[in-house]
Write a protein that holds these residues in place. Structure first.
Motif, mmCIF file in Angstrom:
data_model
loop_
_atom_site.group_PDB
_atom_site.id
_atom_site.type_symbol
_atom_site.label_atom_id
_atom_site.label_comp_id
_atom_site.label_asym_id
_atom_site.label_seq_id
_atom_site.Cartn_x
_atom_site.Cartn_y
_atom_site.Cartn_z
ATOM 1 N N LEU A 246 0.777 -0.982 -0.140
ATOM 2 C CA LEU A 246 0.338 -0.082 -0.175
ATOM 3 C C LEU A 246 0.905 1.006 0.634
ATOM 4 C CD1 LEU A 246 -2.795 1.973 0.306
ATOM 5 C CD2 LEU A 246 -2.127 1.501 3.325
ATOM 6 N N TYR A 247 0.499 2.133 -0.743
ATOM 7 C CA TYR A 247 0.943 3.749 -1.058
ATOM 8 C C TYR A 247 0.294 5.093 -0.581
ATOM 9 C CZ TYR A 247 4.447 0.655 -4.021
ATOM 10 O OH TYR A 247 5.255 -0.692 -4.640
ATOM 11 N N PHE A 248 1.051 5.437 0.214
ATOM 12 C CA PHE A 248 0.477 6.530 0.024
ATOM 13 C C PHE A 248 1.536 7.603 0.466
ATOM 14 C CE2 PHE A 248 1.041 4.958 4.281
ATOM 15 C CZ PHE A 248 0.966 5.855 5.167
ATOM 16 N N ARG A 249 1.168 9.256 0.755
ATOM 17 C CA ARG A 249 2.209 10.128 0.663
ATOM 18 C C ARG A 249 1.602 10.818 1.999
ATOM 19 N NH1 ARG A 249 6.324 10.923 -3.176
ATOM 20 N NH2 ARG A 249 5.785 10.601 -5.276
ATOM 21 N N GLU A 250 3.137 11.262 2.993
ATOM 22 C CA GLU A 250 2.584 12.019 4.280
ATOM 23 C C GLU A 250 2.691 13.726 4.169
ATOM 24 O OE1 GLU A 250 5.616 13.838 5.742
ATOM 25 O OE2 GLU A 250 5.642 13.533 4.429
ATOM 26 N N PRO A 251 2.209 14.380 4.154
ATOM 27 C CA PRO A 251 1.400 16.043 4.269
ATOM 28 C C PRO A 251 3.413 17.019 3.379
ATOM 29 C CG PRO A 251 0.480 15.807 6.482
ATOM 30 C CD PRO A 251 1.758 14.348 6.002
ATOM 31 N N ASN A 252 4.450 16.063 4.034
ATOM 32 C CA ASN A 252 5.807 16.580 3.511
ATOM 33 C C ASN A 252 5.724 15.984 1.701
ATOM 34 O OD1 ASN A 252 6.731 19.276 5.432
ATOM 35 N ND2 ASN A 252 6.086 17.782 6.783
ATOM 36 N N GLY A 253 5.253 15.175 1.720
ATOM 37 C CA GLY A 253 5.275 14.272 0.231
ATOM 38 C C GLY A 253 6.466 13.815 0.614
ATOM 39 N N ILE A 254 6.339 13.112 1.398
ATOM 40 C CA ILE A 254 6.675 11.657 1.086
ATOM 41 C C ILE A 254 6.288 10.556 1.212
ATOM 42 C CG2 ILE A 254 8.965 10.396 2.282
ATOM 43 C CD1 ILE A 254 9.922 12.498 3.763
ATOM 44 N N LEU A 255 7.354 9.648 0.389
ATOM 45 C CA LEU A 255 5.781 8.608 -0.346
ATOM 46 C C LEU A 255 6.840 7.159 0.966
ATOM 47 C CD1 LEU A 255 3.866 6.946 -2.223
ATOM 48 C CD2 LEU A 255 6.353 6.351 -3.389
ATOM 49 N N PHE A 256 5.224 7.115 1.546
ATOM 50 C CA PHE A 256 5.922 5.699 2.323
ATOM 51 C C PHE A 256 4.784 4.400 1.742
ATOM 52 C CE2 PHE A 256 5.406 8.356 6.132
ATOM 53 C CZ PHE A 256 6.691 8.691 6.192
ATOM 54 N N GLU A 257 5.615 3.684 1.984
ATOM 55 C CA GLU A 257 5.161 2.527 1.319
ATOM 56 C C GLU A 257 4.661 0.874 2.597
ATOM 57 O OE1 GLU A 257 6.001 -2.364 -1.381
ATOM 58 O OE2 GLU A 257 7.152 -0.407 -0.826
ATOM 59 N N LEU A 258 3.435 0.414 2.622
ATOM 60 C CA LEU A 258 3.137 -0.484 4.373
ATOM 61 C C LEU A 258 3.319 -2.039 2.865
ATOM 62 C CD1 LEU A 258 0.200 0.180 5.991
ATOM 63 C CD2 LEU A 258 3.028 1.086 6.349
ATOM 64 N N ALA A 259 3.765 -2.702 3.430
ATOM 65 C CA ALA A 259 4.175 -4.513 2.702
ATOM 66 C C ALA A 259 4.805 -5.440 3.572
ATOM 67 C CB ALA A 259 5.886 -4.240 2.289
ATOM 68 N N THR A 260 3.661 -6.197 2.795
ATOM 69 C CA THR A 260 3.999 -7.328 3.925
ATOM 70 C C THR A 260 5.109 -8.352 4.195
ATOM 71 O OG1 THR A 260 3.277 -9.048 1.745
ATOM 72 C CG2 THR A 260 1.798 -7.929 3.509
ATOM 73 N N ASP A 261 5.078 -9.130 4.724
ATOM 74 C CA ASP A 261 6.758 -9.604 5.248
ATOM 75 C C ASP A 261 6.519 -11.434 4.335
ATOM 76 O OD1 ASP A 261 7.616 -8.471 7.273
ATOM 77 O OD2 ASP A 261 7.243 -9.755 8.973
ATOM 78 N N GLY A 262 5.571 -11.115 3.147
ATOM 79 C CA GLY A 262 5.818 -12.746 2.909
ATOM 80 C C GLY A 262 4.891 -11.871 1.259
ATOM 81 N N PRO A 263 4.880 -13.222 -0.133
ATOM 82 C CA PRO A 263 5.691 -14.756 -0.068
ATOM 83 C C PRO A 263 7.235 -14.858 0.143
ATOM 84 C CG PRO A 263 3.799 -14.218 -1.108
ATOM 85 C CD PRO A 263 4.477 -13.394 -0.452
ATOM 86 N N GLY A 264 7.745 -13.693 -0.199
ATOM 87 C CA GLY A 264 9.409 -13.609 0.403
ATOM 88 C C GLY A 264 9.696 -13.889 -0.885
ATOM 89 N N PHE A 265 11.196 -13.858 -1.415
ATOM 90 C CA PHE A 265 11.866 -13.858 -2.589
ATOM 91 C C PHE A 265 11.998 -15.359 -2.941
ATOM 92 C CE2 PHE A 265 13.800 -10.272 -1.013
ATOM 93 C CZ PHE A 265 12.606 -9.388 -1.893
#
Length: 321
Positions: free
Chosen positions: A265-284
């Motif tokens: 999931l991607y979104f920007r905080e008010p100072n314009g920095i892009l944050f991502e939330l990412a799941t631990d898996g499935p993995g590489f």
């Protein structure tokens, strides 16, 4: 929702995938755990460096944009990425290694109570080696045994991520009131105030350091800049809760995005920095065995049918200089 578990990965920009591969594997000793492409623009490489198997919290990734210009450093930016090493005894080793390979560095300093070495890669990427000597909290990973760097000196994961912003109170609010971080304290960095936040078990692998700076203009990103920082979510069920929550808070966002090796999931905080939330898996290891991670071009199933077209646009990478 469960608390965010810590840092997941940092994604940056390079103009030269081949030199990037050499620097991060042959000098820093990280393992190339996945060689793939930017799923939103398949003509560019997306390279993942990490510990021996790409555990979440150890990943530093790069998108190759060959025509990328220089970075004009400033605010509204992810201004430094730290990489954890096991202890203070490893620091002299890294000083010698940086001198051997002519890597620009600032020597050993103490930052927020931890010994560290600030340095830059060949494109000016702002990096720091930070000792885990006094660190507690999120566990580090395990360096790859085939690395040119000895395992007892190797990089074990991401350390504190530094953000430089002109309106810190807005970033502070998102970190604490939206994302559930807690404020841990403050320190001075070149006369600038830095506020420390952490999540999950805390420690280096779960910290964001927010620098207040009103004297610079907004950063103009290019080669050697950071695109986004990602934080760990346990699984897809938890991520879906975050999607609903972030939408309810009024943030423009990507919704749930399938990245095959994790969901995001991607979104920007008010100072314009892009944050991502990412799941631990499935993995590489979903499409490559542990022993062969990063050896071939990996493509998720939903673009595998375009392999011939994609490979034709990519310059082959030599694994050794």
């Amino acid at each position: 929702m469960k608390e965010l578990k810590g840092l997941h990965h940092v994604s940056a920009l390079t103009a030269d995938a081949q030199e990037n591969l050499f620097f991060y594997t042959e000098i820093l000793g990280m393992r190339l755990v996945k060689k793939t492409v930017n799923q939103d623009e398949t003509s560019m490489y997306h390279l993942f460096y990490a510990d021996e198997r790409g555990n979440p919290g150890t990943e530093l990734t790069f998108f190759e944009i060959p025509q990328a210009g220089r970075t004009y450093e400033g605010t509204h930016s992810i201004s430094q990425t730290a990489l954890r090493i096991p202890d203070d005894e490893a620091l002299p080793y890294w000083l010698e290694r940086f001198d051997e390979f002519k890597v620009a560095h600032e020597g050993i300093n103490t930052v927020n109570g931890r010994k560290a070495i600030s340095f830059r890669d060949f494109e000016g990427q702002r990096l720091q080696i930070v000792s885990d000597e006094t660190n507690t909290g999120v566990e580090g990973g395990r360096p790859w045994e085939k690395s040119p760097v000895p395992q007892n000196r190797g990089i074990i994961g991401l350390g504190p991520i530094q953000l430089t912003v002109p309106r810190p109170e807005k970033t502070h609010y998102v970190l604490t009131e939206v994302m559930g971080f807690s404020q841990q304290g403050k320190y001075k960095l070149n006369s600038q105030e830095v506020t420390v936040f952490s999540t999950g078990k805390g420690g280096s692998g779960a910290e964001v350091h927010v620098v207040e700076n009103n004297s610079l203009s907004a950063e103009r990103p290019g080669r050697g800049s950071v695109h986004h920082v990602a934080f760990r979510v346990e699984n897809e069920e938890e991520l879906q809760k975050w999607v609903t929550y972030i939408q309810s808070r009024g943030f423009a966002n990507s919704g749930l995005v399938e990245r095959y090796y994790f969901r995001s999931l991607y979104f920007r905080e008010p100072n314009g920095i892009l944050f991502e939330l990412a799941t631990d898996g499935p993995g590489f290891e979903k499409d490559e065995p542990f022993e062969a991670l990063g050896e071939k071009l990996s493509l998720p199933p939903y673009i595998e049918n375009r392999r011939e077209e994609i490979e034709a646009k990519l310059k082959p990478l030599a694994t050794k200089r």
